[in-house]
Write a protein that holds these residues in place. Structure first.
Motif, PDB file in Angstrom:
ATOM      1  N   UNK A   1       0.841  -1.208   0.000  1.00 58.17           N
ATOM      2  CA  UNK A   1       0.000   0.000   0.000  1.00 58.17           C
ATOM      3  C   UNK A   1       0.866   1.245   0.000  1.00 58.17           C
ATOM      4  N   UNK A   2       1.916   1.242   0.823  1.00 63.68           N
ATOM      5  CA  UNK A   2       2.744   2.442   0.966  1.00 63.68           C
ATOM      6  C   UNK A   2       4.084   2.087   1.584  1.00 63.68           C
ATOM      7  N   UNK A   3       5.123   2.709   1.051  1.00 65.29           N
ATOM      8  CA  UNK A   3       6.454   2.536   1.615  1.00 65.29           C
ATOM      9  C   UNK A   3       7.315   3.737   1.250  1.00 65.29           C
ATOM     10  N   UNK A   4       8.443   3.869   1.936  1.00 63.60           N
ATOM     11  CA  UNK A   4       9.394   4.932   1.616  1.00 63.60           C
ATOM     12  C   UNK A   4      10.124   4.568   0.330  1.00 63.60           C
ATOM     13  N   UNK A   5      10.531   5.573  -0.406  1.00 56.63           N
ATOM     14  CA  UNK A   5      11.228   5.362  -1.664  1.00 56.63           C
ATOM     15  C   UNK A   5      12.490   4.522  -1.446  1.00 56.63           C
ATOM     16  N   UNK A   6      12.672   3.539  -2.283  1.00 60.03           N
ATOM     17  CA  UNK A   6      13.840   2.644  -2.254  1.00 60.03           C
ATOM     18  C   UNK A   6      13.935   1.779  -1.002  1.00 60.03           C
ATOM     19  N   UNK A   7      12.854   1.668  -0.249  1.00 59.82           N
ATOM     20  CA  UNK A   7      12.879   0.815   0.941  1.00 59.82           C
ATOM     21  C   UNK A   7      12.900  -0.653   0.524  1.00 59.82           C
ATOM     22  N   UNK A   8      13.672  -1.416   1.253  1.00 56.66           N
ATOM     23  CA  UNK A   8      13.757  -2.859   1.034  1.00 56.66           C
ATOM     24  C   UNK A   8      12.803  -3.528   2.016  1.00 56.66           C
ATOM     25  N   UNK A   9      11.892  -4.324   1.491  1.00 55.18           N
ATOM     26  CA  UNK A   9      10.953  -5.036   2.357  1.00 55.18           C
ATOM     27  C   UNK A   9      11.667  -6.186   3.060  1.00 55.18           C
ATOM     28  N   UNK A  10      11.594  -6.206   4.395  1.00 55.01           N
ATOM     29  CA  UNK A  10      12.163  -7.323   5.164  1.00 55.01           C
ATOM     30  C   UNK A  10      11.112  -7.989   6.051  1.00 55.01           C
ATOM     31  N   UNK A  11       9.982  -7.336   6.254  1.00 51.68           N
ATOM     32  CA  UNK A  11       8.912  -7.920   7.050  1.00 51.68           C
ATOM     33  C   UNK A  11       9.185  -7.904   8.537  1.00 51.68           C
ATOM     34  N   UNK A  12       8.219  -8.446   9.257  1.00 56.45           N
ATOM     35  CA  UNK A  12       8.338  -8.527  10.713  1.00 56.45           C
ATOM     36  C   UNK A  12       8.101  -9.964  11.187  1.00 56.45           C
ATOM     37  N   UNK A  13       6.897 -10.470  10.972  1.00 59.39           N
ATOM     38  CA  UNK A  13       6.587 -11.829  11.442  1.00 59.39           C
ATOM     39  C   UNK A  13       7.498 -12.870  10.801  1.00 59.39           C
ATOM     40  N   UNK A  14       7.735 -12.723   9.509  1.00 61.62           N
ATOM     41  CA  UNK A  14       8.551 -13.695   8.780  1.00 61.62           C
ATOM     42  C   UNK A  14       9.942 -13.150   8.455  1.00 61.62           C
ATOM     43  N   UNK A  15      10.441 -12.243   9.284  1.00 63.59           N
ATOM     44  CA  UNK A  15      11.762 -11.661   9.052  1.00 63.59           C
ATOM     45  C   UNK A  15      12.826 -12.746   9.006  1.00 63.59           C
ATOM     46  N   UNK A  16      13.706 -12.629   8.009  1.00 61.98           N
ATOM     47  CA  UNK A  16      14.842 -13.548   7.879  1.00 61.98           C
ATOM     48  C   UNK A  16      16.108 -12.712   7.713  1.00 61.98           C
ATOM     49  N   UNK A  17      17.058 -12.907   8.582  1.00 63.02           N
ATOM     50  CA  UNK A  17      18.304 -12.136   8.534  1.00 63.02           C
ATOM     51  C   UNK A  17      19.018 -12.349   7.199  1.00 63.02           C
ATOM     52  N   UNK A  18      18.816 -13.486   6.573  1.00 63.22           N
ATOM     53  CA  UNK A  18      19.457 -13.775   5.287  1.00 63.22           C
ATOM     54  C   UNK A  18      19.068 -12.743   4.226  1.00 63.22           C
ATOM     55  N   UNK A  19      17.822 -12.267   4.290  1.00 60.62           N
ATOM     56  CA  UNK A  19      17.371 -11.239   3.337  1.00 60.62           C
ATOM     57  C   UNK A  19      18.258 -10.015   3.437  1.00 60.62           C
ATOM     58  N   UNK A  20      18.540  -9.583   4.645  1.00 61.06           N
ATOM     59  CA  UNK A  20      19.375  -8.394   4.851  1.00 61.06           C
ATOM     60  C   UNK A  20      20.816  -8.689   4.465  1.00 61.06           C
ATOM     61  N   UNK A  21      21.309  -9.851   4.839  1.00 64.53           N
ATOM     62  CA  UNK A  21      22.683 -10.217   4.490  1.00 64.53           C
ATOM     63  C   UNK A  21      22.888 -10.213   2.975  1.00 64.53           C
ATOM     64  N   UNK A  22      21.877 -10.647   2.228  1.00 66.86           N
ATOM     65  CA  UNK A  22      21.965 -10.637   0.757  1.00 66.86           C
ATOM     66  C   UNK A  22      21.878  -9.231   0.186  1.00 66.86           C
ATOM     67  N   UNK A  23      20.997  -8.412   0.738  1.00 66.85           N
ATOM     68  CA  UNK A  23      20.775  -7.051   0.235  1.00 66.85           C
ATOM     69  C   UNK A  23      21.857  -6.076   0.689  1.00 66.85           C
ATOM     70  N   UNK A  24      22.336  -6.268   1.919  1.00 68.00           N
ATOM     71  CA  UNK A  24      23.317  -5.344   2.511  1.00 68.00           C
ATOM     72  C   UNK A  24      24.454  -6.172   3.111  1.00 68.00           C
ATOM     73  N   UNK A  25      25.377  -6.645   2.281  1.00 64.55           N
ATOM     74  CA  UNK A  25      26.457  -7.486   2.803  1.00 64.55           C
ATOM     75  C   UNK A  25      27.474  -6.722   3.658  1.00 64.55           C
ATOM     76  N   UNK A  26      27.604  -5.414   3.428  1.00 66.86           N
ATOM     77  CA  UNK A  26      28.569  -4.623   4.189  1.00 66.86           C
ATOM     78  C   UNK A  26      27.953  -4.210   5.530  1.00 66.86           C
ATOM     79  N   UNK A  27      28.444  -4.786   6.592  1.00 68.80           N
ATOM     80  CA  UNK A  27      27.873  -4.531   7.916  1.00 68.80           C
ATOM     81  C   UNK A  27      28.230  -3.158   8.467  1.00 68.80           C
ATOM     82  N   UNK A  28      29.018  -2.399   7.705  1.00 64.85           N
ATOM     83  CA  UNK A  28      29.343  -1.027   8.107  1.00 64.85           C
ATOM     84  C   UNK A  28      28.404  -0.011   7.459  1.00 64.85           C
ATOM     85  N   UNK A  29      27.560  -0.449   6.504  1.00 68.25           N
ATOM     86  CA  UNK A  29      26.594   0.464   5.881  1.00 68.25           C
ATOM     87  C   UNK A  29      25.625   0.985   6.939  1.00 68.25           C
ATOM     88  N   UNK A  30      25.178   2.218   6.759  1.00 63.84           N
ATOM     89  CA  UNK A  30      24.201   2.790   7.680  1.00 63.84           C
ATOM     90  C   UNK A  30      22.804   2.356   7.255  1.00 63.84           C
TER      91      UNK A  30
END
Length: 166
Positions: free
Chosen positions: A64-93
């Motif tokens: 329905x609505x999201x911020x521009x360029x936001x990556x969907x990660x969810x809440x109930x079904x959150x998987x850390x792997x999604x973030x690790x794939x999208x943002x591999x650099x752990x120093x990124x803000x």
């Protein structure tokens, strides 16, 4: 005597109603631990910020609505792997948001536990973003005035835009 009782009753109801209504800061203080620092919507909206933005709501809310360029990660079904794939650099803000900033704190904590070092929780979430007239986008990545308001209880915090519930 009846006038005094009526005035007293009205006074009591007014006080009771005002005490039942929290400010946003009181609401977040009640539900959050503040282990994750907040970032304001104004800071996030500043030009030339290089944040990775994660949406920690459910898919129907994101569509329905999201911020521009936001990556969907969810809440109930959150998987850390999604973030690790999208943002591999752990120093990124990273800035995580949800409707108000409650679910996003839980997801932010999981990111910190995984070793991400610069994680922020968007103060007031997408509701505060829209309340400050910043744009949101729909599933087709077109600007929209509709905001998924999650529920009637939480939707009261959304002052601008069209509330959607689905």
């Amino acid at each position: 005597m009846i006038k005094k009782v009526t005035y007293l009753l009205l006074f009591f109801l007014t006080v009771q109603t005002s005490l039942a209504q929290d400010s946003l800061s009181q609401l977040l203080k009640r539900y959050n631990t503040k282990n994750i620092p907040y970032i304001s919507v104004q800071e996030l909206a500043m030009p030339k910020t290089n944040y990775k933005i994660l949406d920690a709501r459910e898919l129907n809310e994101y569509q329905v609505s999201h911020l521009n360029n936001a990556i969907f990660v969810g809440y109930k079904d959150f998987k850390i792997e999604t973030v690790l794939n999208e943002i591999p650099n752990k120093k990124d803000t990273i800035v995580v948001y949800c409707s108000l900033g409650i679910r996003s704190e839980a997801i932010s904590k999981k990111l910190k536990d995984e070793g991400y070092i610069s994680v922020y929780n968007l103060y007031g979430g997408i509701f505060e973003w829209k309340n400050n007239d910043f744009p949101v986008y729909n599933q087709q990545n077109k600007k929209t005035d509709s905001i998924h308001a999650f529920s009637k209880m939480w939707g009261k915090w959304l002052m601008k835009g069209k509330k959607a519930y689905n």
